[in-house]
Design an enzyme around this catalytic site. Structure first.
Site, PDB file in Angstrom:
ATOM      1  N   SER A   1       3.399  -2.430  10.314  1.00  0.00           N
ATOM      2  CA  SER A   1       4.849  -2.410  10.548  1.00  0.00           C
ATOM      3  C   SER A   1       5.553  -3.697  10.140  1.00  0.00           C
ATOM      4  O   SER A   1       6.490  -4.148  10.793  1.00  0.00           O
ATOM      5  CB  SER A   1       5.152  -2.059  12.015  1.00  0.00           C
ATOM      6  OG  SER A   1       4.684  -0.755  12.294  1.00  0.00           O
TER       7      SER A   1
ATOM      8  N   HIS B   1      -9.380   1.148   4.875  1.00  0.00           N
ATOM      9  CA  HIS B   1      -8.061   1.287   5.504  1.00  0.00           C
ATOM     10  C   HIS B   1      -8.201   2.219   6.706  1.00  0.00           C
ATOM     11  O   HIS B   1      -8.994   3.167   6.671  1.00  0.00           O
ATOM     12  CB  HIS B   1      -7.061   1.857   4.494  1.00  0.00           C
ATOM     13  CG  HIS B   1      -5.657   1.838   5.023  1.00  0.00           C
ATOM     14  ND1 HIS B   1      -5.171   2.811   5.860  1.00  0.00           N
ATOM     15  CD2 HIS B   1      -4.652   0.935   4.869  1.00  0.00           C
ATOM     16  CE1 HIS B   1      -3.921   2.515   6.185  1.00  0.00           C
ATOM     17  NE2 HIS B   1      -3.584   1.386   5.590  1.00  0.00           N
TER      18      HIS B   1
ATOM     19  N   GLU C   1      -5.484  -5.197  10.400  1.00  0.00           N
ATOM     20  CA  GLU C   1      -4.489  -4.151  10.587  1.00  0.00           C
ATOM     21  C   GLU C   1      -4.786  -3.398  11.880  1.00  0.00           C
ATOM     22  O   GLU C   1      -5.564  -2.424  11.877  1.00  0.00           O
ATOM     23  CB  GLU C   1      -4.530  -3.165   9.417  1.00  0.00           C
ATOM     24  CG  GLU C   1      -4.157  -3.772   8.085  1.00  0.00           C
ATOM     25  CD  GLU C   1      -3.527  -2.748   7.167  1.00  0.00           C
ATOM     26  OE1 GLU C   1      -2.419  -2.991   6.698  1.00  0.00           O
ATOM     27  OE2 GLU C   1      -4.125  -1.676   6.946  1.00  0.00           O
TER      28      GLU C   1
ATOM     29  N   LYS D   1       0.072   4.320  -0.135  1.00  0.00           N
ATOM     30  CA  LYS D   1      -0.522   5.513   0.479  1.00  0.00           C
ATOM     31  C   LYS D   1      -0.326   6.722  -0.469  1.00  0.00           C
ATOM     32  O   LYS D   1      -0.331   6.545  -1.670  1.00  0.00           O
ATOM     33  CB  LYS D   1       0.094   5.773   1.851  1.00  0.00           C
ATOM     34  CG  LYS D   1       0.141   4.522   2.719  1.00  0.00           C
ATOM     35  CD  LYS D   1       0.515   4.824   4.125  1.00  0.00           C
ATOM     36  CE  LYS D   1       0.761   3.534   4.884  1.00  0.00           C
ATOM     37  NZ  LYS D   1       0.268   3.547   6.232  1.00  0.00           N
TER      38      LYS D   1
ATOM     39  N   GLU E   1      -6.604   4.607   7.770  1.00  0.00           N
ATOM     40  CA  GLU E   1      -6.441   6.045   7.518  1.00  0.00           C
ATOM     41  C   GLU E   1      -7.718   6.643   6.938  1.00  0.00           C
ATOM     42  O   GLU E   1      -8.037   7.806   7.169  1.00  0.00           O
ATOM     43  CB  GLU E   1      -5.223   6.259   6.608  1.00  0.00           C
ATOM     44  CG  GLU E   1      -3.924   6.037   7.386  1.00  0.00           C
ATOM     45  CD  GLU E   1      -2.788   5.436   6.590  1.00  0.00           C
ATOM     46  OE1 GLU E   1      -2.816   5.512   5.349  1.00  0.00           O
ATOM     47  OE2 GLU E   1      -1.866   4.876   7.216  1.00  0.00           O
TER      48      GLU E   1
ATOM     49  N   GLY F   1       2.839  -1.167   4.170  1.00  0.00           N
ATOM     50  CA  GLY F   1       2.920   0.243   3.794  1.00  0.00           C
ATOM     51  C   GLY F   1       4.365   0.641   3.538  1.00  0.00           C
ATOM     52  O   GLY F   1       4.903   0.443   2.451  1.00  0.00           O
ATOM     53  N   GLY F   2       5.004   1.191   4.554  1.00  0.00           N
ATOM     54  CA  GLY F   2       6.348   1.761   4.430  1.00  0.00           C
ATOM     55  C   GLY F   2       7.345   0.889   3.680  1.00  0.00           C
ATOM     56  O   GLY F   2       8.051   1.366   2.786  1.00  0.00           O
TER      57      GLY F   2
ATOM     58  N   GLY G   1       2.346   1.918  10.687  1.00  0.00           N
ATOM     59  CA  GLY G   1       3.290   3.032  10.563  1.00  0.00           C
ATOM     60  C   GLY G   1       3.980   3.408  11.861  1.00  0.00           C
ATOM     61  O   GLY G   1       4.592   4.470  11.952  1.00  0.00           O
TER      62      GLY G   1
ATOM     63  N   ASN H   1       0.862  -1.183   0.000  1.00  0.00           N
ATOM     64  CA  ASN H   1       0.000   0.000   0.000  1.00  0.00           C
ATOM     65  C   ASN H   1       0.896   1.229   0.000  1.00  0.00           C
ATOM     66  O   ASN H   1       1.534   1.531   1.001  1.00  0.00           O
ATOM     67  CB  ASN H   1      -0.891  -0.010   1.254  1.00  0.00           C
ATOM     68  CG  ASN H   1      -1.649   1.297   1.413  1.00  0.00           C
ATOM     69  OD1 ASN H   1      -1.816   2.055   0.463  1.00  0.00           O
ATOM     70  ND2 ASN H   1      -2.108   1.580   2.624  1.00  0.00           N
TER      71      ASN H   1
END
Ligand code: PEP
Length: 253
Positions: free
Chosen positions: A213, A95, A167, A9, A97, A234-235, A173, A7
């Site tokens: 994470s 999600h 999640e 983002k 967010e 994500g990251g 994150g 993802n």
């Protein structure tokens, strides 16, 4: 079969996305019977890379969001058909967010999920509790509520039409991933609830991903858990080297 889903983002311009996919094209293709690779870019980058043909055929594309309607006067929205016109097969729904920063309601998420399903897109329904909710002993109640509202009235022919991602909000994150026992516990609850809601064999065959994470250093332990069908990342999905490592780890399970 394990899924490795990135993802992105609100990161990556068209140029940066093109560079990422060019690098991925240079690596040996993974065994597609072992690992299913997905990237969720922003709409702009997704459209551009789909047209330029830079995406290797073993990477599937997904959108990070979708409209609740098929077409019409909905400024700023993007329909399932538009997403599919970029060759995308999946879409993230709910999600954290979007739930917690954009304030998307349970009803809106349900309408988005139904709209995606109706068009033949595969929704990746994200569920997860905040730290306060976990500390208050409400993890199960929150997750079940998100599944109940998201999937209200939904009937599926098979489990491949839907994916669920667990999640925990406190793990996204933050650099703090959920412990293996916490993941197993949540995934078992989700699996049982999906079977109750959708019946079997549908409920028992919906892939359940873990997100929060994930990085190369912790992924082998997580993706090796019996209840985990892959990761939503994500990251660590933004860098080709790290993402390639995650794919290689999943391929070896
Ligand atoms: C996510 O964006 O869904 C996510 C899990 O992010 P991160 O891997 O950075 O925690």
């Amino acid at each position: 079969m394990k899924t490795v889903a990135g993802n992105w983002k609100m990161y990556k311009t068209i140029e940066q996305a093109t560079e990422f996919f060019s690098q991925m094209s240079g690596m040996a293709a993974p065994r597609t019977d072992k690992v299913n690779v997905l990237i969720f870019p922003n709409y702009v980058a997704m459209g551009a890379v789909a047209v330029s043909g830079v995406v290797p055929d073993w990477i599937h594309l997904g959108a990070q969001d979708v409209a609740a309607e098929a077409e019409g006067a909905f400024t700023g929205e993007v329909s399932p058909q538009m997403i599919q016109s970029a060759g995308a097969t999946h879409v993230l729904i709910g999600h954290s967010e979007r739930r917690h920063i954009m304030g998307e309601s349970a009803d809106l998420l349900h309408r988005k999920l139904s709209n995606a399903l109706q068009a033949g897109l595969i929704p990746v329904l994200c569920v997860g509790e905040t730290l306060d909710e976990r500390d208050a002993g409400r993890m199960q109640e929150v997750i079940f509520g998100q599944l109940d509202t998201g999937l209200a009235g939904v009937a599926l022919q098979n489990g491949a039409q839907l994916t669920v991602a667990y999640e925990p909000v406190w793990a996204i994150g933050t650099g703090v991933n959920a412990a293996n026992e916490q993941i197993e516990d949540a995934h078992r609850l989700i699996r049982d609830h999906l079977s109750q809601l959708l019946g079997n064999p549908v409920g028992s065959s919906i892939p359940i991903l873990y997100g929060g994470s994930v990085k190369p250093a912790n992924f082998a332990a997580i993706v090796g858990l019996p209840s985990v069908d892959g990761g939503l990342i994500g990251g660590a999905s933004l860098k080709p080297d790290a993402f390639a490592e995650l794919i290689a780890i999943a391929e070896q399970v």
